[in-house]
Motif scaffolding. Structure first.
Motif, PDB file in Angstrom:
ATOM      1  N   ARG A   8       0.838  -1.218   0.000  1.00 43.55           N
ATOM      2  CA  ARG A   8       0.000   0.000   0.000  1.00 43.55           C
ATOM      3  C   ARG A   8       0.863   1.254   0.000  1.00 43.55           C
ATOM      4  NH1 ARG A   8      -2.696  -2.579   4.231  1.00 43.55           N
ATOM      5  NH2 ARG A   8      -2.018  -0.931   5.652  1.00 43.55           N
ATOM      6  N   PHE A   9       1.933   1.227   0.784  1.00 41.18           N
ATOM      7  CA  PHE A   9       2.834   2.377   0.864  1.00 41.18           C
ATOM      8  C   PHE A   9       3.506   2.632  -0.491  1.00 41.18           C
ATOM      9  CE2 PHE A   9       7.150   4.017   1.662  1.00 41.18           C
ATOM     10  CZ  PHE A   9       6.812   5.256   2.206  1.00 41.18           C
ATOM     11  N   ASP A  10       4.027   1.587  -1.110  1.00 38.98           N
ATOM     12  CA  ASP A  10       4.662   1.739  -2.424  1.00 38.98           C
ATOM     13  C   ASP A  10       3.678   2.282  -3.452  1.00 38.98           C
ATOM     14  OD1 ASP A  10       7.062   0.824  -1.408  1.00 38.98           O
ATOM     15  OD2 ASP A  10       6.889  -1.179  -2.280  1.00 38.98           O
ATOM     16  N   GLY A  42      -1.113   5.853   5.500  1.00 39.92           N
ATOM     17  CA  GLY A  42      -1.041   5.664   6.939  1.00 39.92           C
ATOM     18  C   GLY A  42       0.356   5.691   7.518  1.00 39.92           C
ATOM     19  N   VAL A  43       1.355   5.942   6.707  1.00 40.99           N
ATOM     20  CA  VAL A  43       2.750   5.995   7.150  1.00 40.99           C
ATOM     21  C   VAL A  43       3.217   7.441   7.110  1.00 40.99           C
ATOM     22  CG1 VAL A  43       5.104   5.221   6.690  1.00 40.99           C
ATOM     23  CG2 VAL A  43       3.184   3.683   6.229  1.00 40.99           C
ATOM     24  N   VAL A  44       3.687   7.945   8.238  1.00 37.28           N
ATOM     25  CA  VAL A  44       4.206   9.311   8.300  1.00 37.28           C
ATOM     26  C   VAL A  44       5.642   9.281   7.794  1.00 37.28           C
ATOM     27  CG1 VAL A  44       4.762  11.257   9.797  1.00 37.28           C
ATOM     28  CG2 VAL A  44       2.726   9.877  10.260  1.00 37.28           C
ATOM     29  N   ILE A  45       5.936  10.174   6.845  1.00 35.69           N
ATOM     30  CA  ILE A  45       7.301  10.229   6.298  1.00 35.69           C
ATOM     31  C   ILE A  45       7.830  11.652   6.361  1.00 35.69           C
ATOM     32  CG2 ILE A  45       6.985   8.247   4.770  1.00 35.69           C
ATOM     33  CD1 ILE A  45       6.664  10.244   2.446  1.00 35.69           C
ATOM     34  N   LEU A  61      10.596   7.062   8.389  1.00 37.75           N
ATOM     35  CA  LEU A  61       9.272   6.429   8.290  1.00 37.75           C
ATOM     36  C   LEU A  61       8.771   6.166   9.697  1.00 37.75           C
ATOM     37  CD1 LEU A  61      10.015   3.526   5.793  1.00 37.75           C
ATOM     38  CD2 LEU A  61       8.631   5.503   5.285  1.00 37.75           C
ATOM     39  N   VAL A  62       7.507   6.442   9.949  1.00 33.75           N
ATOM     40  CA  VAL A  62       6.894   6.116  11.229  1.00 33.75           C
ATOM     41  C   VAL A  62       5.605   5.380  10.931  1.00 33.75           C
ATOM     42  CG1 VAL A  62       5.918   6.999  13.369  1.00 33.75           C
ATOM     43  CG2 VAL A  62       7.879   8.151  12.333  1.00 33.75           C
TER      44      VAL A  62
END
Length: 64
Positions: A8-10, A42-45, A61-62
């Motif tokens: 999902r992140f990619d 949903g990933v804080v960058i 990445l968090v």
């Protein structure tokens, strides 16, 4: 990062951040337009943008 979240992140990075690293809810850090923070899938960058070579470098990445 588990495989499903990574996929999902990619996909989010390709669809959202790649075409416009300065838009879509990202915010500059400390008034530096090229140093930014955003949430992707949903990933804080936190990342840097290099305008001269069209490069985005994620430095933190968090995720939970």
């Amino acid at each position: 990062m588990e495989a499903q979240l990574r996929a999902r992140f990619d996909a989010g990075m390709l669809a959202w951040l790649t075409p416009d690293p300065y838009g879509h809810g990202s915010a500059p850090i400390d008034r530096d337009e090229d140093r930014r923070e955003a949430t992707v899938s949903g990933v804080v960058i936190r990342y840097y943008v290099s305008r001269s070579v069209s490069t985005v470098t994620v430095v933190r990445l968090v995720f939970v």
